[in-house]
Design a protein around this motif. Sequence first.
Motif, PDB file in Angstrom:
ATOM      1  N   MET A   7       0.623  -1.145  -0.042  1.00 15.13           N
ATOM      2  CA  MET A   7      -0.098  -0.387  -0.228  1.00 15.13           C
ATOM      3  C   MET A   7       1.040   1.151  -0.072  1.00 15.13           C
ATOM      4  N   ILE A   8       0.264   2.362  -1.080  1.00 16.34           N
ATOM      5  CA  ILE A   8       1.485   3.538  -0.851  1.00 16.34           C
ATOM      6  C   ILE A   8       0.642   4.843   0.007  1.00 16.34           C
ATOM      7  N   ALA A   9       1.407   5.477   0.738  1.00 17.41           N
ATOM      8  CA  ALA A   9       0.414   6.902   1.614  1.00 17.41           C
ATOM      9  C   ALA A   9       0.482   7.973   0.743  1.00 17.41           C
ATOM     10  N   HIS A  10      -1.341   7.946   0.566  1.00 12.47           N
ATOM     11  CA  HIS A  10      -1.499   8.848  -0.712  1.00 12.47           C
ATOM     12  C   HIS A  10      -1.294  10.445   0.317  1.00 12.47           C
ATOM     13  N   ARG A  11      -0.066  11.215  -0.254  1.00 14.06           N
ATOM     14  CA  ARG A  11       0.636  12.820   0.335  1.00 14.06           C
ATOM     15  C   ARG A  11       1.271  11.874   1.449  1.00 14.06           C
ATOM     16  N   GLY A  12       1.573  11.040   2.204  1.00 15.65           N
ATOM     17  CA  GLY A  12       2.342  10.781   3.539  1.00 15.65           C
ATOM     18  C   GLY A  12       0.975  10.649   4.234  1.00 15.65           C
ATOM     19  N   LEU A  13       1.189  11.231   5.438  1.00 14.11           N
ATOM     20  CA  LEU A  13      -0.148  11.037   6.526  1.00 14.11           C
ATOM     21  C   LEU A  13      -1.046  12.158   6.651  1.00 14.11           C
ATOM     22  N   LYS A  14      -2.555  12.274   6.783  1.00 11.30           N
ATOM     23  CA  LYS A  14      -3.915  12.612   5.921  1.00 11.30           C
ATOM     24  C   LYS A  14      -3.383  13.768   6.632  1.00 11.30           C
ATOM     25  N   GLY A  26       1.306  -4.794 -21.451  1.00 15.39           N
ATOM     26  CA  GLY A  26       3.132  -4.179 -20.357  1.00 15.39           C
ATOM     27  C   GLY A  26       2.832  -2.743 -19.104  1.00 15.39           C
ATOM     28  N   ILE A  27       1.860  -2.716 -18.685  1.00 16.98           N
ATOM     29  CA  ILE A  27       1.357  -1.476 -18.161  1.00 16.98           C
ATOM     30  C   ILE A  27       0.826  -1.681 -16.853  1.00 16.98           C
ATOM     31  N   LYS A  28       1.553  -1.144 -15.940  1.00 18.27           N
ATOM     32  CA  LYS A  28       0.577  -1.363 -14.788  1.00 18.27           C
ATOM     33  C   LYS A  28      -0.335  -1.092 -14.017  1.00 18.27           C
ATOM     34  N   VAL A  29      -1.127  -0.510 -13.532  1.00 22.51           N
ATOM     35  CA  VAL A  29      -2.596   0.311 -12.794  1.00 22.51           C
ATOM     36  C   VAL A  29      -2.088   0.200 -11.266  1.00 22.51           C
ATOM     37  N   TYR A  30      -2.085   1.156 -11.170  1.00 26.81           N
ATOM     38  CA  TYR A  30      -2.101   2.090  -9.586  1.00 26.81           C
ATOM     39  C   TYR A  30      -3.547   2.640  -9.507  1.00 26.81           C
ATOM     40  N   ALA A  31      -4.299   3.044  -8.366  1.00 24.87           N
ATOM     41  CA  ALA A  31      -5.296   3.471  -7.612  1.00 24.87           C
ATOM     42  C   ALA A  31      -4.919   4.839  -7.463  1.00 24.87           C
ATOM     43  N   TRP A  32      -5.746   5.342  -6.965  1.00 21.95           N
ATOM     44  CA  TRP A  32      -6.322   6.329  -5.627  1.00 21.95           C
ATOM     45  C   TRP A  32      -7.677   6.944  -5.751  1.00 21.95           C
ATOM     46  N   THR A  33      -8.130   7.018  -5.243  1.00 22.95           N
ATOM     47  CA  THR A  33      -7.730   7.483  -3.444  1.00 22.95           C
ATOM     48  C   THR A  33      -8.427   6.657  -2.809  1.00 22.95           C
ATOM     49  N   ASP A  61      -1.874  -3.068  -9.337  1.00 14.15           N
ATOM     50  CA  ASP A  61      -0.343  -2.772  -9.030  1.00 14.15           C
ATOM     51  C   ASP A  61       0.042  -2.654  -7.657  1.00 14.15           C
ATOM     52  N   GLU A  62      -0.652  -1.530  -7.638  1.00 14.39           N
ATOM     53  CA  GLU A  62      -0.833  -0.393  -6.193  1.00 14.39           C
ATOM     54  C   GLU A  62      -1.345   0.148  -5.694  1.00 14.39           C
ATOM     55  N   VAL A  63      -1.935   0.486  -4.751  1.00 12.24           N
ATOM     56  CA  VAL A  63      -3.544   1.331  -4.707  1.00 12.24           C
ATOM     57  C   VAL A  63      -2.520   2.441  -3.357  1.00 12.24           C
TER      58      VAL A  63
END
Length: 197
Positions: free
Chosen positions: A1-8, A168-175, A191-193
Amino acid sequence: MIAHRGLKLFENKFMFFQPVLKRQRIRGIEFDVHENSKGQVVVTHDHVDVDRKQTELLKDFPRNLERSKMIVDIKTLGKKNAVYMANETFRDVHPLLGEHDWDLCSFNRKCVEELVRIRNADPDEHDFGVGYIINGFLPFYEKISVDFISMNHTHVTRKKVEYYHKKGIKVYAWTVETDEQEARLKEMGVDEVIRDI
């Protein structure tokens, strides 16, 4: 998991990046950059904040963080500064390429095209991923060679993920905001949330 903008509560603030990275399941941080009135790349989501004293410069990115994925969302003011922002962001990130797994991305096509040009000019030296942030679906009849597409999680479907993966393209999803949303996206093969923490 990737932290959106760091800490909310303290988004896009370097001093809170390390505590976020120590949390379970967090493997990286997504953050935003703009150009300030001096032409410097600053870490902020909103253009109105570019000249505030507490806004940090990208070139001052902390050197003491454990190796992680860093996703930089490059904000541009239309076509006017898109190429400039791509080059200046890369210049500030370049000394840190070996320390983290860097992805540079933007909503702006001109910015993305310039990132691809920079990366392809010296792929061994310029080791970073390039992404295009979109708000729906982008069929790849276009000649943009990106590593990933980043889209609003509400627009992600299994069919879109399969389409991009075949190219060959990854998919990232936000937020992403809930465990249920995250589980649904992972089940579809995202691939990345990117999630609010």
